[in-house]
Motif scaffolding. Sequence first.
Motif, short mmCIF file in Angstrom:
data_model
loop_
_atom_site.label_atom_id
_atom_site.label_comp_id
_atom_site.label_asym_id
_atom_site.label_seq_id
_atom_site.Cartn_x
_atom_site.Cartn_y
_atom_site.Cartn_z
N ALA A 1 28.63 12.36 -49.91
CA ALA A 1 28.98 11.41 -51.22
C ALA A 1 30.43 11.53 -51.32
CB ALA A 1 28.09 11.90 -52.14
N ASN B 1 31.69 12.46 -54.23
CA ASN B 1 31.96 13.41 -55.14
C ASN B 1 31.46 14.76 -54.76
OD1 ASN B 1 29.48 12.78 -55.39
ND2 ASN B 1 29.04 13.18 -57.42
N SER B 2 31.17 14.70 -53.45
CA SER B 2 30.49 16.19 -52.63
C SER B 2 31.53 16.82 -52.25
CB SER B 2 29.58 15.92 -51.74
OG SER B 2 29.27 16.67 -51.04
N PHE C 1 36.96 11.01 -57.49
CA PHE C 1 35.98 10.50 -57.27
C PHE C 1 35.40 9.94 -58.84
CE2 PHE C 1 35.14 14.94 -56.62
CZ PHE C 1 34.54 15.42 -57.94
N THR C 2 35.85 10.54 -59.84
CA THR C 2 35.53 10.30 -61.22
C THR C 2 36.63 9.70 -61.93
OG1 THR C 2 33.69 11.60 -61.16
CG2 THR C 2 34.64 11.13 -63.59
N THR D 1 31.77 7.47 -61.53
CA THR D 1 31.96 8.30 -60.59
C THR D 1 31.23 7.87 -59.28
OG1 THR D 1 31.64 10.17 -62.03
CG2 THR D 1 30.90 10.53 -59.62
N THR E 1 29.79 8.00 -55.84
CA THR E 1 28.84 8.57 -54.89
C THR E 1 28.31 8.18 -53.64
OG1 THR E 1 26.85 7.87 -56.11
CG2 THR E 1 27.70 9.88 -57.14
N CYS F 1 32.21 8.21 -49.39
CA CYS F 1 33.15 9.34 -49.07
C CYS F 1 34.68 9.29 -49.75
CB CYS F 1 32.82 9.89 -47.94
SG CYS F 1 33.63 8.85 -46.53
N GLY G 1 35.72 7.68 -52.32
CA GLY G 1 36.01 8.06 -53.68
C GLY G 1 36.22 6.64 -54.24
#
Lengths: 218, 383
Positions: A32, A34-35, A144-145, A164, A166, A169, A171
């Motif tokens: 994701a 945000n990972s 990502f956010t 955000t 998710t 990838c 973002g």
Amino acid sequence: MKPSHLLVLFTLLLFATEARAISVSISQTGTAGNSCTRTLTAAIGSGSGNYTYTWSIISPAQSWPTTNNVSSVNLALSQTVDVNVTVHDITLNQYASATVTVNRILTGSFNTFIPNLITPNGDGYNDNWIVTASDKTLSPINAFTYTLTIKNASNVQVFAASNTITASCLGIIGGDINWNARLNGTGSIVATGSYTYALYLQNCSNTTTSTGTLAVMY
Amino acid sequence: MRTVLLSLSLLLTTSSTAQVFSTKVDVNVKAMPVYQLLDSLQTTHRLHFSYGFDNNSGNALITLQAKDITFYHLIVEISKQAHLTFTIIGTVVVFKGKKTPLQNITPALPSISSPADSNFLIPVPIDSISKTADEVIMKIIPIVRKDSTPKVYYPTQLTTSKRWHPPRAQKKSYSRMRIGIGTLVEKPHYQFNDGSFPFQYYRYNASGGLSVILSYRLFPKLCVSAAVTTASRDFTFHHNFKVIDPNDPFPIPSATKVNQHYLEIPLLITAELFHVNNLYIQANAGFYLSQLTSKQETTSYLNKEDVSTSLYINNTRQRINAVGLGIAANYKLSDTFTLFLSPSVVFYHSSINATAMKTAAESFRLTAGIQYTFLKHIKPSAP
């Protein structure tokens, strides 16, 4: 034993040997946007259970950044790479390998262009306030956010939004953050004048709040 | 082409006046104008020459080659070749053309036969010279052979009923008036207003100008000057808009440039503080009066051609008064030419542009140039 029986036995042995040929694949989690860690696991089929693992980055070529000779690795790379794993079945003395593309995590400085003027007159040019990548394209901005608030000169909020990412990838990409110059996004077009914005951005290594003035003219 | 060669070497240096005239020198000049030769001697020795003769005498060419000749005999030889007479007053040698009997007051002296026969003259102080007729103008002037005891010679006596005035030494040969030309660079410090939006700002533009300066020396260390200077007071307003699409038909201004040209007249008083060799340090102060001569305003856009606008120039002040303080370093290249460098600060009485600026401003400026001192026409000393 008759010769015909020997032939059958030999054929069965061949089949048994071929059935023990190992295979490997790579499963990836944490993909994701945000990972901040990508986890790779080598999945081996038809092996004896006695393996060695050799992980490597094959494109662009670079040294392996973390622990090797393990079945599962965690990566946090700032660029997208191709990762290869080669498994050696020690018992059977057989080799197998697999390759997977690992996307970069969102880290480092943000890549934004924030306009300070919009002209919401309906002519199709600069009608919306759009945050893009620094080259004014709809490319990832390396976050990502986001959280956005816009206030008028009297410090009254006229618009707010947050999200955000998710699913992707990549973002947030250019255009995800925008305002159509309407009160709360749906009302009438705001009056000309000076507005202030506060844009909070976050990625794996940075958080920042950009504030500035936005001119609305038409 | 004339070849001029002058080589002088001091063999003796003493403090007394008499010893100055007995100083031996080597001379080698060919066809050198007499005034040029006297200038050279004046700068290399502690003597002063006053020569009020006319151009014919001053341009007389001197050719002289001698070694070990005393200063006094050198002067005698110069007088002969240039048809001049001379009088020694202290350390001042006054030359005159042979025109009137009054000027023919060369003391009786032995002629120079050879450098070995050199004598020297001990001049008498100026207050020992009689100033009325029928008196001995030059008192007894002893002529002393360098290697013997002093002998006494009796100089010429003048018997005339006219009152005689000793010629005065001309210490300055140039006038009190100077003219100069210079260039100036200016770093103004304007107090700009805020823009319509916080991201907008004003910036002054680098400015410069030309200046013609006329100065008059009131006293040896005090002079007044007036100048005519072209000066610009330009600034730019940066709209600083950032948009996604610059092709918007809606006009999006980029920058507004305002050019304001003034003719400035600084009226200054300058006082010399000190000097070291040829470097003179001065302080100056005065008024700066400026008159607007031209103004122009242009706005450039992100998405269209430049347009002439009038947002600011309608409020450009026509006249600006200011006061200024500064110092100046003058380096004297010669009697007539002087290089100068003058940093100064100017305080304006009011804002230059009422729309763009809040209050009065100041500016720092640096003026550099060269000055010419007018040569003074020297008349022969009147009796």
